[in-house]
Design an enzyme around this catalytic site. Structure first.
Site, PDB file in Angstrom:
ATOM      1  N   GLU A  45       0.880  -1.170   0.000  1.00 32.53           N
ATOM      2  CA  GLU A  45       0.000   0.000   0.000  1.00 32.53           C
ATOM      3  C   GLU A  45       0.910   1.210   0.000  1.00 32.53           C
ATOM      4  OE1 GLU A  45      -2.782   0.501   3.324  1.00 32.53           O
ATOM      5  OE2 GLU A  45      -2.644   2.663   2.995  1.00 32.53           O
ATOM      6  N   ARG A  49       1.324  10.296   0.028  1.00 37.57           N
ATOM      7  CA  ARG A  49       1.671  11.335   1.001  1.00 37.57           C
ATOM      8  C   ARG A  49       2.886  12.139   0.590  1.00 37.57           C
ATOM      9  NH1 ARG A  49       1.152   7.827   6.615  1.00 37.57           N
ATOM     10  NH2 ARG A  49      -0.726   6.756   5.926  1.00 37.57           N
ATOM     11  N   LYS A 133     -10.976  -0.810   6.344  1.00 37.43           N
ATOM     12  CA  LYS A 133      -9.756  -0.474   7.085  1.00 37.43           C
ATOM     13  C   LYS A 133     -10.195   0.112   8.418  1.00 37.43           C
ATOM     14  CE  LYS A 133      -5.979   2.931   6.826  1.00 37.43           C
ATOM     15  NZ  LYS A 133      -4.658   2.920   6.179  1.00 37.43           N
TER      16      LYS A 133
HETATM   17  C1  3PG Z   1      -1.791   4.026   7.550  1.00 41.08           C
HETATM   18  O1  3PG Z   1      -1.895   4.894   6.699  1.00 41.08           O
HETATM   19  O2  3PG Z   1      -2.385   2.955   7.472  1.00 41.08           O
HETATM   20  C2  3PG Z   1      -0.985   4.315   8.766  1.00 41.08           C
HETATM   21  O3  3PG Z   1      -0.313   5.509   8.649  1.00 41.08           O
HETATM   22  C3  3PG Z   1      -0.039   3.231   9.116  1.00 41.08           C
HETATM   23  O4  3PG Z   1       0.224   3.423  10.450  1.00 41.08           O
HETATM   24  P1  3PG Z   1       1.634   3.100  11.077  1.00 41.08           P
HETATM   25  O5  3PG Z   1       2.616   4.019  10.441  1.00 41.08           O
HETATM   26  O6  3PG Z   1       1.452   3.374  12.556  1.00 41.08           O
HETATM   27  O7  3PG Z   1       1.951   1.663  10.814  1.00 41.08           O
END
Ligand code: 3PG
Length: 210
Positions: A45, A49, A133
């Protein structure tokens, strides 16, 4: 009520962990994708960003076709089409507004809308979604929260993300309503910056057996 016809291809049954990846340097995209595949996690994924995210998706789609390539952090409707055009095969959004759901549906790609509350879960079910999600997982109540909703809302299944790592992933994966978890711990920024692709393969290999 939102009436959508989401794609039904399961996104939760492929791997125990979906790597959530932020690419700052587009030249890192292909080595990261190859390192994840080598570790036994042929899903990514890639989050929208950074300014290079769509280019990173294009490169991975072209050079690493064996990976199942998703675009994450879809927060504006226009991003759904952009990600699809770049070569994304699925979409993930941290939340689920009606406009975002429409845009992701219109992309023709399977997608995971984000939810964090019971009403959001019920709204998504009404729209035809059963795979969601759960974000931000740890901050929104963690595994205990999902355990609490599994009995009244058994139809909803989740990929929790946000604050998950090897230390707590098993708590989520043990739940009947969790198909997989997602997280960025497989691609730590310092490991990526140093080009230590073997380390990413190690982290992926450990996660693939969770
Ligand atoms: C996402 O977009 O799913 C989260 O930013 C992932 O979270 P994490 O960086 O705490 O794993």
């Amino acid at each position: 009520m939102i009436q959508e016809k989401p794609m039904t291809q399961s996104l939760l049954n492929r791997v125990p962990v979906i790597p959530v990846v932020v690419v700052d340097d587009v030249d890192h995209a292909i080595p990261i994708a190859r390192a994840l595949v080598a570790g036994g996690l042929p899903v990514i994924e890639l989050t929208l960003r950074t300014p290079v995210a769509l280019t990173a998706i294009e490169r991975i789609a072209s050079e690493v076709p064996e990976i199942f390539l998703g675009a994450g952090t879809i927060v504006e409707p226009s991003q759904a089409k952009q990600a699809a055009s770049a070569g994304a095969q699925f979409l993930v959004s941290p939340g689920s507004t009606p406009t975002l759901l429409r845009a992701m549906t219109d992309s023709g790609l399977p997608h995971l809308p984000g939810v964090a509350t019971v009403s959001e879960i019920l709204t998504a079910l009404e729209a035809g979604y059963t795979e969601l999600k759960f974000f931000p997982a740890e901050a929104a109540g963690g595994a205990n929260y999902l355990k609490s909703v599994s009995s009244p809302i058994p139809a909803a299944r989740f990929c929790p993300t946000g604050g998950i790592s090897t230390t707590n992933a098993h708590q989520y994966l043990a739940l009947p309503n969790v198909g997989c978890v997602g997280g960025s711990w497989l691609t730590p920024s310092d490991v990526v910056a140093s080009g230590n692709w073997a380390r990413i393969t190690e982290l992926a290999a450990a996660a693939a057996t969770l």
